[in-house]
Design a protein around this motif. Structure first.
Motif, PDB file in Angstrom:
ATOM      1  N   VAL A   1       0.863  -1.182   0.000  1.00 22.75           N
ATOM      2  CA  VAL A   1       0.000   0.000   0.000  1.00 22.75           C
ATOM      3  C   VAL A   1       0.892   1.221   0.000  1.00 22.75           C
ATOM      4  CG1 VAL A   1      -1.849   1.235   1.168  1.00 22.75           C
ATOM      5  CG2 VAL A   1      -1.785  -1.279   1.259  1.00 22.75           C
ATOM      6  N   LYS A   2       0.913   1.926  -1.130  1.00 23.34           N
ATOM      7  CA  LYS A   2       1.791   3.089  -1.284  1.00 23.34           C
ATOM      8  C   LYS A   2       1.077   4.358  -0.799  1.00 23.34           C
ATOM      9  CE  LYS A   2       4.607   3.375  -4.739  1.00 23.34           C
ATOM     10  NZ  LYS A   2       5.872   2.922  -4.111  1.00 23.34           N
ATOM     11  N   TYR A   3       1.856   5.255  -0.248  1.00 24.69           N
ATOM     12  CA  TYR A   3       1.350   6.546   0.198  1.00 24.69           C
ATOM     13  C   TYR A   3       1.494   7.544  -0.935  1.00 24.69           C
ATOM     14  CZ  TYR A   3       1.436  11.080   2.627  1.00 24.69           C
ATOM     15  OH  TYR A   3       1.207  12.384   3.006  1.00 24.69           O
ATOM     16  N   ILE A   4       0.349   7.899  -1.553  1.00 32.22           N
ATOM     17  CA  ILE A   4       0.333   8.875  -2.645  1.00 32.22           C
ATOM     18  C   ILE A   4      -0.795   9.860  -2.343  1.00 32.22           C
ATOM     19  CG2 ILE A   4       0.189   9.228  -5.138  1.00 32.22           C
ATOM     20  CD1 ILE A   4       0.960   6.324  -5.539  1.00 32.22           C
ATOM     21  N   PRO A   5      -0.499  10.988  -1.687  1.00 32.12           N
ATOM     22  CA  PRO A   5      -1.562  11.881  -1.221  1.00 32.12           C
ATOM     23  C   PRO A   5      -2.311  12.611  -2.318  1.00 32.12           C
ATOM     24  CG  PRO A   5       0.608  12.813  -0.772  1.00 32.12           C
ATOM     25  CD  PRO A   5       0.839  11.413  -1.254  1.00 32.12           C
ATOM     26  N   ASP A   6      -1.707  12.815  -3.468  1.00 30.79           N
ATOM     27  CA  ASP A   6      -2.332  13.600  -4.525  1.00 30.79           C
ATOM     28  C   ASP A   6      -3.138  12.706  -5.465  1.00 30.79           C
ATOM     29  OD1 ASP A   6      -2.509  16.186  -6.120  1.00 30.79           O
ATOM     30  OD2 ASP A   6      -1.675  14.811  -7.606  1.00 30.79           O
ATOM     31  N   ALA A   7      -4.386  13.101  -5.732  1.00 31.92           N
ATOM     32  CA  ALA A   7      -5.275  12.280  -6.551  1.00 31.92           C
ATOM     33  C   ALA A   7      -4.748  12.099  -7.970  1.00 31.92           C
ATOM     34  CB  ALA A   7      -6.668  12.896  -6.584  1.00 31.92           C
ATOM     35  N   SER A   8      -4.247  13.182  -8.585  1.00 27.27           N
ATOM     36  CA  SER A   8      -3.747  13.063  -9.953  1.00 27.27           C
ATOM     37  C   SER A   8      -2.504  12.179 -10.004  1.00 27.27           C
ATOM     38  CB  SER A   8      -3.434  14.448 -10.532  1.00 27.27           C
ATOM     39  OG  SER A   8      -2.438  15.115  -9.762  1.00 27.27           O
ATOM     40  N   ALA A   9      -1.680  12.243  -8.950  1.00 27.47           N
ATOM     41  CA  ALA A   9      -0.492  11.389  -8.897  1.00 27.47           C
ATOM     42  C   ALA A   9      -0.890   9.923  -8.758  1.00 27.47           C
ATOM     43  CB  ALA A   9       0.399  11.810  -7.736  1.00 27.47           C
ATOM     44  N   ARG A  10      -1.999   9.648  -8.048  1.00 25.61           N
ATOM     45  CA  ARG A  10      -2.466   8.258  -7.940  1.00 25.61           C
ATOM     46  C   ARG A  10      -2.899   7.735  -9.303  1.00 25.61           C
ATOM     47  NH1 ARG A  10      -4.648  10.196  -3.020  1.00 25.61           N
ATOM     48  NH2 ARG A  10      -6.738  10.496  -3.906  1.00 25.61           N
ATOM     49  N   LEU A  11      -3.585   8.577 -10.078  1.00 26.74           N
ATOM     50  CA  LEU A  11      -4.008   8.152 -11.413  1.00 26.74           C
ATOM     51  C   LEU A  11      -2.801   7.919 -12.325  1.00 26.74           C
ATOM     52  CD1 LEU A  11      -7.138  10.395 -12.079  1.00 26.74           C
ATOM     53  CD2 LEU A  11      -7.094   7.959 -11.541  1.00 26.74           C
ATOM     54  N   GLN A  12      -1.802   8.788 -12.212  1.00 31.75           N
ATOM     55  CA  GLN A  12      -0.585   8.596 -13.013  1.00 31.75           C
ATOM     56  C   GLN A  12       0.112   7.294 -12.628  1.00 31.75           C
ATOM     57  OE1 GLN A  12       1.716  12.138 -12.372  1.00 31.75           O
ATOM     58  NE2 GLN A  12       0.260  13.472 -13.439  1.00 31.75           N
ATOM     59  N   ALA A  13       0.124   6.999 -11.324  1.00 32.44           N
ATOM     60  CA  ALA A  13       0.745   5.759 -10.859  1.00 32.44           C
ATOM     61  C   ALA A  13      -0.012   4.537 -11.372  1.00 32.44           C
ATOM     62  CB  ALA A  13       0.809   5.751  -9.333  1.00 32.44           C
ATOM     63  N   LEU A  14      -1.321   4.656 -11.454  1.00 35.38           N
ATOM     64  CA  LEU A  14      -2.126   3.563 -12.005  1.00 35.38           C
ATOM     65  C   LEU A  14      -1.827   3.371 -13.483  1.00 35.38           C
ATOM     66  CD1 LEU A  14      -4.499   1.535 -11.517  1.00 35.38           C
ATOM     67  CD2 LEU A  14      -6.027   3.374 -12.269  1.00 35.38           C
ATOM     68  N   GLN A  15      -1.766   4.459 -14.228  1.00 33.15           N
ATOM     69  CA  GLN A  15      -1.507   4.385 -15.665  1.00 33.15           C
ATOM     70  C   GLN A  15      -0.118   3.819 -15.959  1.00 33.15           C
ATOM     71  OE1 GLN A  15      -1.568   8.166 -17.688  1.00 33.15           O
ATOM     72  NE2 GLN A  15      -1.889   7.235 -19.706  1.00 33.15           N
ATOM     73  N   SER A  16       0.862   4.184 -15.142  1.00 33.64           N
ATOM     74  CA  SER A  16       2.239   3.740 -15.397  1.00 33.64           C
ATOM     75  C   SER A  16       2.493   2.313 -14.931  1.00 33.64           C
ATOM     76  CB  SER A  16       3.217   4.674 -14.684  1.00 33.64           C
ATOM     77  OG  SER A  16       3.146   4.516 -13.276  1.00 33.64           O
TER      78      SER A  16
ATOM     79  N   LEU B   1      -8.250   5.843 -19.720  1.00 36.22           N
ATOM     80  CA  LEU B   1      -6.850   5.469 -19.913  1.00 36.22           C
ATOM     81  C   LEU B   1      -6.742   4.068 -20.507  1.00 36.22           C
ATOM     82  CD1 LEU B   1      -5.439   6.724 -16.483  1.00 36.22           C
ATOM     83  CD2 LEU B   1      -5.313   7.900 -18.695  1.00 36.22           C
ATOM     84  N   PRO B   2      -5.701   3.807 -21.299  1.00 36.89           N
ATOM     85  CA  PRO B   2      -5.527   2.462 -21.845  1.00 36.89           C
ATOM     86  C   PRO B   2      -5.241   1.448 -20.749  1.00 36.89           C
ATOM     87  CG  PRO B   2      -3.605   3.827 -22.298  1.00 36.89           C
ATOM     88  CD  PRO B   2      -4.651   4.734 -21.752  1.00 36.89           C
ATOM     89  N   ASN B   3      -5.795   0.252 -20.908  1.00 38.48           N
ATOM     90  CA  ASN B   3      -5.568  -0.868 -19.988  1.00 38.48           C
ATOM     91  C   ASN B   3      -6.091  -0.620 -18.579  1.00 38.48           C
ATOM     92  OD1 ASN B   3      -4.150  -2.287 -22.058  1.00 38.48           O
ATOM     93  ND2 ASN B   3      -2.289  -1.122 -21.551  1.00 38.48           N
TER      94      ASN B   3
END
Length: 538
Positions: A233-248, A271-273
């Motif tokens: 469980v990673k700590y990613i406080p910013d919502a947009s950063a969480r989406l980027q982490a999901l995409q990557s 987003l793809p996939n």
């Protein structure tokens, strides 16, 4: 970066499957076999994210941020599934004839993550520790217990002063009414524990401050072993950063309405996939409490607020219609809440304006804000900033109330500040959601006696003495007819006086990387993430 290794874990929670530990019959529809191209020797790791660190994953209070982790490592005596209480660490239970003694027959052969045996003594120790904790003062199964008797090694009896219809339901809380190793308890310390040690399928193994928490599979788990070897469980406080982490591919999924707005959800699906799913059942109600002790002391003004809010627009504009307008306080299907209300208020700005005129609030044409005796009609609206949708919802309500001349100042607050300020009455409007199905309606009303934002509000409402007496009374009976009569009166008094203003029925959701996850089977308590309900990608 400070690194801490924790050899023991936070107590488990109900995880599903008929023979898969706590969780009864809520079983994933897809068998959990290794993904194609993955060998049996490779560790199977699932990675997700939260907006606040899981460094207080203790069952001492309710924190929405812990909903992602509590079922990984904690379990309770019973679970709530599809409207019924089902076994978990207790295999069976019964009440005495007079309803004042509740006996649990415990599962044998279970150990805590530190090797301590799970037995009746452990249950007694845990709940005797919880009894004086002020955070449990509204959970009658703990707060009202007179004694806890160890009948034998695997039988324990809770003795109460009177019968009460909801004692058993109180044991269903997956975030607080769970079992921890007695070794982690420190007498009188209700802020922390000496480790995260439960009975569940995962062990809280490692925390890297500011980065992640790692859970590893409990090889001594009493139930079916989970599919994943590790959950990170990673700590990613910013919502947009969480989406980027999901995409990557840095994380595999994001779960729950506390972490995702509906705009986030729709963006993720583009987003793809990336795919997603929405729970069928409502989790709770997004609800406003109105403070009748301040500028909203006039019932006409509180009614005007109710008529001025367009719930359909909130539903469509903020949730794409996924969260439906709430025309009553609790989602459908909650026992004792199918009540015919004396008054049903729907969006009617003309009526809102008329009520404000009657109450003597005159529109100042130059400011657009109503005034009375030199005072502007301005309201303070507070909310927990940890819930993803709360800010957008507050902004939308502010705009709608401005249309009838009511000024609103919105303020997002850290959870503890928001709670303390609400209980102190430092608000005019406060976002105060209802409880889960197993604790509604009783544990929504009980805090109104001492520890909720309703307390200061009720001091200014005529007839509140009878209202509060009814709350006291329902805690002393298990007669379903009388319980229903009481909630008929409570819900109508609450609605007649606009103490609560339900807005939307909350839906929880998940978005995931299809390379790792094929789907998710939501439980009947979807607010809490359950890793066993994931369908791994083939």
């Amino acid at each position: 970066m400070k690194k801490r290794l924790l050899s023991l874990a936070l107590c488990g929670a109900l995880l599903c499957g008929a023979l898969a530990g706590c969780g009864g019959n809520e079983t994933p529809s897809t068998s959990q076999e290794p993904s194609s191209g993955q060998t049996e020797d490779e560790p199977k790791i699932l990675t997700t994210a939260v907006s606040a660190e899981l460094n207080t994953l203790y069952p001492l209070n309710m924190d929405v941020q812990n909903n992602i982790g509590t079922k990984l490592c904690y379990e309770g005596l019973v679970n709530y599934e599809n409207g019924e209480v089902v076994p978990c660490l207790a295999e069976s239970w019964e009440f005495s004839d007079d309803g004042t003694a509740l006996t649990f027959h415990l599962k044998e052969g279970v150990t805590f993550h530190d090797g301590t045996p799970f037995n009746a003594e452990a249950v007694k120790t845990d709940f005797e520790f919880a009894h004086p904790n002020p955070n449990f003062s509204n959970i009658s199964a703990v707060a009202k217990v007179e004694s806890i008797e160890v009948v034998d090694e695997y039988t324990v009896t809770f003795h109460y002063p009177n019968a009460y219809f909801a004692y058993l339901m109180d044991f269903c809380y997956p975030e607080t009414m769970v079992l921890v190793s007695p070794a982690v308890l420190e007498e009188g310390n209700y802020q922390s524990m000496n480790g995260v040690v439960g009975t569940g399928p995962y062990v809280y193994e490692e925390i890297v401050d500011g980065d992640y928490v790692r859970f590893v599979r409990n090889e001594n788990y009493w139930g079916e072993q989970p599919y994943y070897d590790e959950v990170i469980v990673k700590y990613i406080p910013d919502a947009s950063a969480r989406l980027q982490a999901l995409q990557s591919g840095e994380i595999d999924l994001i779960y729950g309405s506390a972490l995702l707005t509906w705009d986030d959800y729709q963006q993720a699906l583009s987003l793809p996939n990336i795919a997603g799913a929405v729970a069928e059942s409502d989790s709770k109600t997004r609800n406003l409490v109105l403070n009748a002790s301040g500028v909203l002391s006039d019932l006409k003004v509180r009614e005007a607020v109710a008529y001025a809010i367009d719930k359909e627009t909130l539903s469509e504009g903020l949730t794409y219609g996924e969260e439906t307008p709430a025309d009553h306080l609790f989602p459908d299907g909650i026992p004792y809440t199918d009540v015919e209300l004396n008054v049903v208020r729907t969006y009617d700005p003309e009526k809102a304006n008329a009520l404000l005129d009657e109450a003597g609030w005159v529109l100042n044409e130059s400011t657009g804000i109503r005034e009375k005796d030199g005072q502007a009609l301005s309201l303070k609206y507070t909310y927990d900033s940890g819930d993803a949708l709360n800010k957008s919802l507050a902004t939308a309500v502010k705009s709608q109330l401005a249309a009838v001349g009511i000024d609103v100042e919105t303020e997002g607050q850290e959870m503890m500040t928001w709670w303390q300020e609400g209980v102190a009455g430092n608000y005019d409007l406060i976002m105060w959601n209802t409880e889960q199905p197993y604790t509604s309606p009783h544990n929504y009303f009980i805090p109104m006696l001492s520890r909720s934002p309703h307390v200061p509000s009720l001091t200014a409402v005529e007839g509140s003495d009878k209202f509060l007496a009814l709350i006291e009374e329902f805690q002393t009976t298990d007669d379903p007819t009388r319980v229903q009569e009481i909630f008929d009166q409570l819900l109508n008094f609450d609605n007649d006086n606009v103490l609560d203003l339900p807005l939307l029925f909350v839906k929880d959701m998940i978005v995931y990387n299809t390379d790792k996850v094929a789907g998710y089977d939501f439980s009947s308590t979807p607010m809490f993430f359950d890793v066993r309900l994931i369908q791994p990608a083939e």
